[in-house]
Structures are given as structure tokens and as C-alpha cells.
Design an enzyme around this catalytic site. Structure first.
Site, PDB file in Angstrom:
ATOM      1  N   PRO A  17       0.796  -1.218   0.000  1.00  9.57           N
ATOM      2  CA  PRO A  17       0.000   0.000   0.000  1.00  9.57           C
ATOM      3  C   PRO A  17       0.838   1.282   0.000  1.00  9.57           C
ATOM      4  O   PRO A  17       1.870   1.369   0.676  1.00  9.57           O
ATOM      5  CB  PRO A  17      -0.817  -0.097   1.293  1.00  9.57           C
ATOM      6  CG  PRO A  17      -0.106  -1.096   2.132  1.00  9.57           C
ATOM      7  CD  PRO A  17       0.541  -2.058   1.184  1.00  9.57           C
ATOM      8  N   ASN A  18       0.356   2.220  -0.772  1.00  5.66           N
ATOM      9  CA  ASN A  18       0.903   3.579  -0.872  1.00  5.66           C
ATOM     10  C   ASN A  18       2.218   3.663  -1.644  1.00  5.66           C
ATOM     11  O   ASN A  18       2.701   4.762  -1.913  1.00  5.66           O
ATOM     12  CB  ASN A  18       1.063   4.222   0.521  1.00  5.66           C
ATOM     13  CG  ASN A  18      -0.251   4.274   1.265  1.00  5.66           C
ATOM     14  OD1 ASN A  18      -1.234   4.770   0.718  1.00  5.66           O
ATOM     15  ND2 ASN A  18      -0.313   3.736   2.463  1.00  5.66           N
ATOM     16  N   ARG A  25       5.257  10.832  -2.642  1.00  9.36           N
ATOM     17  CA  ARG A  25       4.928  10.510  -1.253  1.00  9.36           C
ATOM     18  C   ARG A  25       6.121  10.797  -0.338  1.00  9.36           C
ATOM     19  O   ARG A  25       7.171  10.162  -0.478  1.00  9.36           O
ATOM     20  CB  ARG A  25       4.573   9.023  -1.163  1.00  9.36           C
ATOM     21  CG  ARG A  25       4.305   8.544   0.228  1.00  9.36           C
ATOM     22  CD  ARG A  25       4.293   7.025   0.303  1.00  9.36           C
ATOM     23  NE  ARG A  25       3.981   6.604   1.642  1.00  9.36           N
ATOM     24  CZ  ARG A  25       4.186   5.380   2.109  1.00  9.36           C
ATOM     25  NH1 ARG A  25       4.693   4.455   1.320  1.00  9.36           N
ATOM     26  NH2 ARG A  25       3.885   5.098   3.346  1.00  9.36           N
ATOM     27  N   TYR A  30      11.238   8.873   1.460  1.00 10.99           N
ATOM     28  CA  TYR A  30      11.283   7.795   0.451  1.00 10.99           C
ATOM     29  C   TYR A  30      12.035   8.174  -0.823  1.00 10.99           C
ATOM     30  O   TYR A  30      12.225   7.320  -1.687  1.00 10.99           O
ATOM     31  CB  TYR A  30       9.852   7.350   0.112  1.00 10.99           C
ATOM     32  CG  TYR A  30       9.115   6.772   1.297  1.00 10.99           C
ATOM     33  CD1 TYR A  30       9.547   5.593   1.892  1.00 10.99           C
ATOM     34  CD2 TYR A  30       8.009   7.423   1.852  1.00 10.99           C
ATOM     35  CE1 TYR A  30       8.897   5.062   2.993  1.00 10.99           C
ATOM     36  CE2 TYR A  30       7.342   6.903   2.952  1.00 10.99           C
ATOM     37  CZ  TYR A  30       7.788   5.729   3.518  1.00 10.99           C
ATOM     38  OH  TYR A  30       7.143   5.206   4.610  1.00 10.99           O
ATOM     39  N   ASN A  81       8.124  -5.536  -0.557  1.00  9.61           N
ATOM     40  CA  ASN A  81       7.979  -4.384   0.323  1.00  9.61           C
ATOM     41  C   ASN A  81       6.492  -4.272   0.598  1.00  9.61           C
ATOM     42  O   ASN A  81       5.732  -3.788  -0.244  1.00  9.61           O
ATOM     43  CB  ASN A  81       8.510  -3.103  -0.319  1.00  9.61           C
ATOM     44  CG  ASN A  81       8.414  -1.914   0.630  1.00  9.61           C
ATOM     45  OD1 ASN A  81       7.761  -1.994   1.674  1.00  9.61           O
ATOM     46  ND2 ASN A  81       9.068  -0.814   0.276  1.00  9.61           N
ATOM     47  N   ALA A  84       2.932  -0.725   4.969  1.00 11.97           N
ATOM     48  CA  ALA A  84       2.413  -0.771   6.339  1.00 11.97           C
ATOM     49  C   ALA A  84       1.896  -2.150   6.734  1.00 11.97           C
ATOM     50  O   ALA A  84       1.839  -2.469   7.935  1.00 11.97           O
ATOM     51  CB  ALA A  84       1.315   0.276   6.500  1.00 11.97           C
ATOM     52  N   GLU A 105      12.712  -9.274   2.174  1.00 12.08           N
ATOM     53  CA  GLU A 105      11.878  -8.145   2.613  1.00 12.08           C
ATOM     54  C   GLU A 105      12.698  -6.862   2.446  1.00 12.08           C
ATOM     55  O   GLU A 105      13.845  -6.799   2.903  1.00 12.08           O
ATOM     56  CB  GLU A 105      11.505  -8.366   4.084  1.00 12.08           C
ATOM     57  CG  GLU A 105      10.756  -7.213   4.732  1.00 12.08           C
ATOM     58  CD  GLU A 105      10.474  -7.493   6.219  1.00 12.08           C
ATOM     59  OE1 GLU A 105      10.699  -8.636   6.696  1.00 12.08           O
ATOM     60  OE2 GLU A 105      10.059  -6.538   6.896  1.00 12.08           O
ATOM     61  N   HIS A 107      12.672  -2.540   2.804  1.00 11.10           N
ATOM     62  CA  HIS A 107      12.066  -1.264   3.185  1.00 11.10           C
ATOM     63  C   HIS A 107      12.989  -0.149   2.722  1.00 11.10           C
ATOM     64  O   HIS A 107      14.200  -0.182   3.005  1.00 11.10           O
ATOM     65  CB  HIS A 107      11.838  -1.187   4.697  1.00 11.10           C
ATOM     66  CG  HIS A 107      10.898  -2.244   5.155  1.00 11.10           C
ATOM     67  ND1 HIS A 107       9.547  -2.180   4.885  1.00 11.10           N
ATOM     68  CD2 HIS A 107      11.126  -3.423   5.765  1.00 11.10           C
ATOM     69  CE1 HIS A 107       8.975  -3.272   5.350  1.00 11.10           C
ATOM     70  NE2 HIS A 107       9.900  -4.043   5.878  1.00 11.10           N
ATOM     71  N   ARG A 114      12.546   5.036  12.850  1.00 12.10           N
ATOM     72  CA  ARG A 114      11.259   5.746  12.768  1.00 12.10           C
ATOM     73  C   ARG A 114      10.368   5.370  13.961  1.00 12.10           C
ATOM     74  O   ARG A 114      10.866   4.902  14.987  1.00 12.10           O
ATOM     75  CB  ARG A 114      10.619   5.436  11.418  1.00 12.10           C
ATOM     76  CG  ARG A 114      11.511   5.875  10.246  1.00 12.10           C
ATOM     77  CD  ARG A 114      10.879   5.596   8.907  1.00 12.10           C
ATOM     78  NE  ARG A 114       9.645   6.359   8.738  1.00 12.10           N
ATOM     79  CZ  ARG A 114       8.758   6.095   7.766  1.00 12.10           C
ATOM     80  NH1 ARG A 114       8.983   5.103   6.901  1.00 12.10           N
ATOM     81  NH2 ARG A 114       7.658   6.818   7.678  1.00 12.10           N
TER      82      ARG A 114
HETATM   83  C1  DQA Z   1       8.111   1.116   4.084  1.00  7.94           C
HETATM   84  C2  DQA Z   1       8.125   1.359   5.586  1.00  7.94           C
HETATM   85  C3  DQA Z   1       6.744   1.145   6.175  1.00  7.94           C
HETATM   86  O1  DQA Z   1       6.768   1.375   7.569  1.00  7.94           O
HETATM   87  C4  DQA Z   1       5.754   2.089   5.550  1.00  7.94           C
HETATM   88  O2  DQA Z   1       4.454   1.839   6.039  1.00  7.94           O
HETATM   89  C5  DQA Z   1       5.772   2.045   4.061  1.00  7.94           C
HETATM   90  C6  DQA Z   1       7.067   1.970   3.390  1.00  7.94           C
HETATM   91  C7  DQA Z   1       9.487   1.460   3.440  1.00  7.94           C
HETATM   92  O3  DQA Z   1       9.684   1.037   2.299  1.00  7.94           O
HETATM   93  O4  DQA Z   1      10.306   2.135   4.043  1.00  7.94           O
HETATM   94  O5  DQA Z   1       4.747   2.158   3.405  1.00  7.94           O
HETATM   95  O6  DQA Z   1       7.858  -0.251   3.838  1.00  7.94           O
END
Ligand code: DQA
Length: 152
Positions: A17-18, A25, A30, A81, A84, A105, A107, A114
Site C-alpha cells: 500500500p501507498n 509521497r 522515500y 515491500n 504498512a 523483505e 524497506h 522511525r
Molecule cells: C516502508 C516502511 C513502512 O513502515 C511504511 O508503512 C511504508 C514503506 C518502506 O519502504 O520504508 O509504506 O515499507
């Protein structure tokens, strides 16, 4: 007959998501690369190592789980990735555990620097490797890891 297509199989590049909003964003966290940039780079890096890629992004937990299930039939490794859902989804963890494919995984941000709620991942225990805080380079590192560890 000669073929130019990759021969080592397909890597699933799965974004949650997102992450479709990357580029606009929270660029301070990011960066400025878009999801398209990441997917193009993933394709190039994987291609050099002899892999094809399948890129899936969804804002829905169920669609991400379906993509992991489908990977049983059509992929040899997963870069995920989960955004959230990393911090909330037992269901996604169970899907990764069920398919038992090599998985990394990723990020983009260093989640450990954070908020507290980002420090725990439901996924980390069921993947091979975790890459955090390397920016979008993390995807490239993940693909390189899979390329070095999967059968030639
Ligand atoms: C994320 C870190 C997560 O905590 C966050 O909710 C994201 C992006 C990252 O790529 O740093 O959406 O996965």
C-alpha cells in the site's frame, strides 16, 4: 532455435500500500524515484542475472496474498515491500510461510529509526533476508541476493 529470453525463472517484485505514490509521497523519507523507476531498474538488474520479473503493486492485503500464492506456480523468488502491512499482517506472513519460496523483505526507509510501530515486522521471521534503509537501492540488493543464492 536460439532464444533471448531469460532462463532462470521469474522473480516476483511485490509492493504494498501507498508505494504506488512513490516519487511524490513523503520524498524526504522515500526519495524521488517512482514505482515505475524501481520496476524498470528491477527488470534491468534481474535481466542481467538471467531472470524475468513480474511486478505487482496493490493497496489491498488480499491482492498481495493472492500474488504470493500465484508465485508458487510462476516465480522462483520474491522481493517484497509490504509497506504498512509489514507491521500488521499475520495473513501475509502466513502466505509467505506457506509458499516457502526464497524471499527478501525490503524497506526503502530505515524503519528502525522511525516510529516504534514500524520496528516490528510480521514478515521478517519467514523471509531469508531483510534490507532496510538502503533507499530504492534495496530492491537491487535484494535481486542480487536472490541471483547469487538461487540455482544458476
Ligand atoms: C516502508 C516502511 C513502512 O513502515 C511504511 O508503512 C511504508 C514503506 C518502506 O519502504 O520504508 O509504506 O515499507
Amino acid at each position: 532455435m536460439t532464444s533471448t529470453s531469460p532462463t532462470r525463472g521469474t522473480l516476483l517484485i511485490l509492493n504494498g500500500p501507498n508505494l504506488n505514490l512513490l516519487g511524490t509521497r513523503e520524498p524526504g523519507i522515500y526519495g524521488s524515484a517512482t514505482l515505475q523507476d524501481i520496476e524498470d531498474q528491477a527488470k534491468a538488474v534481474a535481466g542481467e542475472a538471467g531472470f524475468d520479473v513480474r511486478c505487482v503493486q496493490s493497496n489491498s492485503e488480499g491482492a498481495l496474498i493472492d500474488a504470493v500464492h500465484a508465485a508458487r506456480e510462476n516465480a522462483v523468488g520474491i522481493v517484497i515491500n509490504a509497506g504498512a502491512y509489514t507491521h500488521t499482517s499475520v495473513a501475509l506472513r502466513d502466505a509467505l510461510a506457506a509458499v516457502r519460496l526464497p524471499a527478501v523483505e525490503v524497506h526503502i526507509s530505515n524503519v528502525h529509526q522511525r516510529e516504534e510501530f514500524r520496528h516490528h515486522s510480521y514478515l521478517s521471521a519467514v523471509v531469508d533476508t531483510v534490507i532496510v534503509g538502503a533507499g530504492v537501492l534495496g530492491y537491487e540488493l535484494a535481486i542480487t541476493y536472490l541471483a547469487r543464492t538461487l540455482p544458476a
